[in-house]
Scaffold this motif. Sequence first.
Motif, short mmCIF file in Angstrom:
data_model
loop_
_atom_site.label_atom_id
_atom_site.label_comp_id
_atom_site.label_asym_id
_atom_site.label_seq_id
_atom_site.Cartn_x
_atom_site.Cartn_y
_atom_site.Cartn_z
N PHE A 27 0.87 -1.17 0.00
CA PHE A 27 0.00 0.00 0.00
C PHE A 27 0.90 1.22 0.00
O PHE A 27 1.51 1.55 1.02
CB PHE A 27 -0.91 0.04 1.24
N GLY A 28 1.00 1.88 -1.14
CA GLY A 28 1.91 3.04 -1.23
C GLY A 28 3.32 2.62 -0.91
O GLY A 28 3.88 1.74 -1.56
N GLU A 29 3.89 3.19 0.12
CA GLU A 29 5.26 2.86 0.53
C GLU A 29 5.32 1.72 1.55
O GLU A 29 6.39 1.27 1.91
CB GLU A 29 5.95 4.10 1.10
N LEU A 30 4.17 1.25 2.02
CA LEU A 30 4.12 0.17 3.01
C LEU A 30 4.07 -1.17 2.29
O LEU A 30 3.23 -1.38 1.42
CB LEU A 30 2.90 0.31 3.91
N CYS A 31 4.95 -2.07 2.67
CA CYS A 31 4.98 -3.40 2.06
C CYS A 31 4.89 -4.44 3.17
O CYS A 31 5.59 -4.35 4.16
CB CYS A 31 6.26 -3.60 1.26
#
Length: 64
Positions: free
Chosen positions: A57-61
């Motif tokens: 999610f966006g920059e969250l992995c």
Amino acid sequence: FFFDTGASDVTISQVEATFMMKNKYLDAFDIIGRQNNMTAKGDITEGMVINLRSIKFGELCFPM
């Protein structure tokens, strides 16, 4: 793509799964089997169980 924070599983549509197969995000080894799922309305549907290697999610992995 829908994200349901109350769901016990991550669900993707056949369109997303096909896109992921064509773009090599998934391969045949990621297909585990089939299972019945209950929707929020109580309907039972059959779906495929696949292994998602990670969710981003966006920059969250989130590796699975």
